[in-house]
Motif scaffolding. Structure first.
Motif, short mmCIF file in Angstrom:
data_model
loop_
_atom_site.label_atom_id
_atom_site.label_comp_id
_atom_site.label_asym_id
_atom_site.label_seq_id
_atom_site.Cartn_x
_atom_site.Cartn_y
_atom_site.Cartn_z
N GLN A 70 2.26 16.79 -10.07
CA GLN A 70 1.85 15.40 -9.88
C GLN A 70 2.02 14.62 -11.18
OE1 GLN A 70 1.59 13.81 -7.35
NE2 GLN A 70 -0.20 12.50 -7.12
N LYS A 71 1.74 15.27 -12.31
CA LYS A 71 1.94 14.58 -13.59
C LYS A 71 3.40 14.27 -13.83
CE LYS A 71 -1.96 16.73 -15.96
NZ LYS A 71 -2.24 17.67 -17.07
N VAL A 72 4.31 15.15 -13.39
CA VAL A 72 5.74 14.88 -13.54
C VAL A 72 6.10 13.63 -12.72
CG1 VAL A 72 8.10 15.72 -13.12
CG2 VAL A 72 6.33 17.30 -13.95
N ILE A 73 5.51 13.54 -11.52
CA ILE A 73 5.78 12.37 -10.69
C ILE A 73 5.24 11.10 -11.36
CG2 ILE A 73 5.29 11.32 -8.44
CD1 ILE A 73 5.32 14.29 -7.39
N PHE A 74 4.09 11.23 -12.02
CA PHE A 74 3.57 10.10 -12.79
C PHE A 74 4.50 9.75 -13.93
CE2 PHE A 74 -0.81 8.48 -12.11
CZ PHE A 74 -1.03 9.07 -10.88
N ALA A 75 5.02 10.78 -14.61
CA ALA A 75 5.94 10.54 -15.72
C ALA A 75 7.14 9.76 -15.22
CB ALA A 75 6.40 11.87 -16.33
N ARG A 76 7.66 10.16 -14.06
CA ARG A 76 8.81 9.49 -13.46
C ARG A 76 8.48 8.02 -13.20
NH1 ARG A 76 10.14 11.14 -7.38
NH2 ARG A 76 10.79 13.09 -8.32
N ALA A 77 7.30 7.79 -12.61
CA ALA A 77 6.92 6.41 -12.28
C ALA A 77 6.75 5.57 -13.54
CB ALA A 77 5.62 6.42 -11.46
N LEU A 78 6.11 6.14 -14.55
CA LEU A 78 5.83 5.36 -15.76
C LEU A 78 7.09 5.12 -16.58
CD1 LEU A 78 2.43 6.97 -16.81
CD2 LEU A 78 2.79 4.74 -15.72
N MET A 79 8.05 6.07 -16.52
CA MET A 79 9.30 5.90 -17.27
C MET A 79 10.13 4.75 -16.74
SD MET A 79 10.37 9.81 -18.05
CE MET A 79 12.03 9.41 -18.51
#
Ligand SMILES: Nc1ncnc2c1ncn2[C@@H]1O[C@H](COP(=O)(O)OP(=O)(O)O)[C@@H](O)[C@H]1O
Ligand SMILES: [Mg+2]
Length: 511
Positions: free
Chosen positions: A418-427
């Protein structure tokens, strides 16, 4: 004040020598260990809050200190002398009064008779001195804030809170050196609690050592000089009220990390990032109007089927608008598909990782890069190292636990995926982040990390609209909450109005 008394940080007096010094106290019931080597010091003139979940061993420890139970091992010193109580009266003679969790008032006796049970005052001729007993009962009751109780009344006719006050007055009447109060406030009215607190403060002034057991953390934080937390029969923390919080204490009591503690954000009411006017999709959602301000985390709460996901889908261009309109930064906003939404700076982290478009066999790095590919597009093939270092910076700042970012995302725990998905969204550097059940199915540790990530992004000015079906999550993070019920807006609560009750009441509203 004797010279060996020092002031501790909370202002309570601490004698050089504790009144009670317990060391290595252990107790098992039929082989089941309930207390493991407990060390505890109690000082005169100090109120110690003893906190812990049910079954932590609080009452057992108090029974041992007061003589009702004998420890299997360990020692107890009272004013520097080792003691070994065989029963409750030994404890009482040594100056220890214990107000039990369970009421033990004798219903058939009067209030006064209960107060002086076992030690009735006598006239010179040996009769019970009823006049003296009533008068001193009145004075005792006044001391604990129960002056309105008639000493002549039959104790059994009183309500639980009043009976509790009799028990407290009875303990106070013995002028104890150590007063143990086991959940004394559970049946008191707020007014009675106030009077009882003044009694405790007076007793502290007079030098009594007090142990106060309660489940009400506000009371403990407001009254005590020191808070001791017992978990599974062991002391796990000792804290000063001024240096701790409800959340920290709950974490100590449960052994689970503290989840994010809401901190107010400065939000400009006029800086409207997203506005919805009479939005309907003709199927699930109807006539919804609301505004999200820049840097705000607006919660979107509702029961299953309330229309939260559908509303986010409309904003993200997944679901067509039937009527009404949207504005983004005060300009008309009508994305026809998600890529148009992303171009305008609106990114969605959808519900459920499996459907969130992760590529399970692909690396963490590739998965993090997907939605920002466009941003890298011109240099995607020429500048993979730039991409790699940017992703590395993100995965590090989000605390993603992994061996390296080339491992398949499917090898990470749910919380880390889920944090990777957050990273994707924030990037993708969005202006507006739409979150649908952002912490669904992740463990408490990762949950706390995700809350911090969301709060920090909002601090930097990101606008967040977060659908959640968890009230604690809404309370931990959101500046306001919009509650949907059956596809319509049931109401919007300001931070000061937000409570579990009010949120749920709106969620159950039938229009
Ligand atoms: N007399 C007893 N016999 C057997 N087990 C007991 C007895 N008293 C307490 N226990 C057990 O010891 C544990 C701690 O209980 P207690 O001291 O009452 O906890 P607390 O007051 O923190 O809720 C619990 O699991 C409880 O069931
Ligand atoms: Mg108990």
């Amino acid at each position: 004040m004797p010279s060996n008394i020092v002031e501790n940080a909370t202002g309570a007096s601490r004698a050089g020598q504790p009144l009670v010094r317990a060391r290595g106290v252990a107790k098992a019931f039929s082989g089941n260990a309930v207390l493991h080597s407990v060390d505890l010091d109690l000082y005169p003139g100090e109120v110690v809050g003893l906190l812990g979940e049910n079954g932590a061993g609080k009452s057992t420890l108090m029974h041992i200190l007061s003589g009702g139970l004998v420890a299997d091992s360990g020692t107890i010193d009272l004013a520097g002398e080792p003691v070994r109580f065989g029963n409750v009266s030994d404890g009482i003679s040594a100056g220890i009064s214990f107000v039990h969790q369970e009421l033990s008032v004798v219903g058939a006796l009067s209030v006064a008779e209960n107060l002086y049970l076992g030690r009735f005052p006598r006239t010179p001729l040996g009769f019970v001195d009823k006049v003296l007993m009533r008068a001193s009962s009145k004075a005792l009751l006044e001391r604990v804030g129960a002056g309105a109780l008639d000493p002549a009344r039959e104790a059994g006719s009183l309500r639980a809170g009043e009976q509790q006050l009799i028990e407290i007055a009875k303990a106070a009447g013995r002028q104890p050196r150590l007063l143990i109060l086991d959940e004394p406030t559970s049946s008191l009215t707020p007014h009675e609690v106030e009077s009882f607190f003044s009694y405790v403060r007076n007793a502290r002034e007079a030098g009594t050592a007090i142990i106060f057991i309660t489940h009400r953390l506000e009371e403990a934080l407001g009254l005590c000089d020191r808070l001791v937390v017992l978990r599974n029969g062991a002391i796990v923390s000792e804290r000063k009220p001024a240096e701790t919080s409800r959340e920290q204490l709950i974490a100590d009591m449960t052994g689970k990390p503290a989840i994010y503690d809401y901190k107010p954000r400065a939000i400009d009411e006029n800086a409207v990032a997203l506005s919805l006017r009479n939005v309907s999709d003709g199927v699930h959602i109807e006539d919804i109007s609301l505004e999200v301000r820049r840097g705000e985390v607006l919660g979107l709460f509702g029961l299953v089927g309330a229309g939260r996901t559908e509303l986010l889908d409309v904003i993200h261009g997944v679901r067509p608008l039937k009527s009404g309109y949207l504005t983004l930064n005060k300009r008309t906003f009508s994305p026809r598909d998600p890529s148009e939404a992303v171009k305008s700076g609106v990114v969605l982290v959808p519900e459920g990782r499996k459907t969130a478009g992760i590529l399970p066999q692909h690396s963490v790095r590739d998965n993090a890069a997907i939605s920002s590919l466009r941003r890298f597009a011109s240099r995607f093939f020429s500048d993979r190292s730039g991409e790699a270092s940017r992703i590395a910076a993100f995965t590090k700042s989000l605390g993603i636990r992994m061996a390296n970012d080339m491992q398949p995302i499917s090898t990470l725990s749910g919380g880390n995926q889920q944090k990777v998905i957050f990273a994707r969204a924030l990037m993708a550097e969005p202006q507006l982040l739409l979150l649908d059940e952002p912490t669904h199915g992740v463990d408490v540790g990762a949950k706390a990390d995700l809350y911090t990530i969301i709060a920090q992004a909002a601090e930097r000015g990101l606008t967040v609209l977060m659908a959640s079906s968890e009230v604690p999550e809404i309370l931990a993070l959101c500046d306001r909450v919009a509650v949907l019920s059956k596809g319509r807006l049931a109401g919007i609560l300001e931070r000061s109005e937000m409570s579990e009750d009010r949120i749920l009441t709106l969620a159950f509203r039938e229009h």
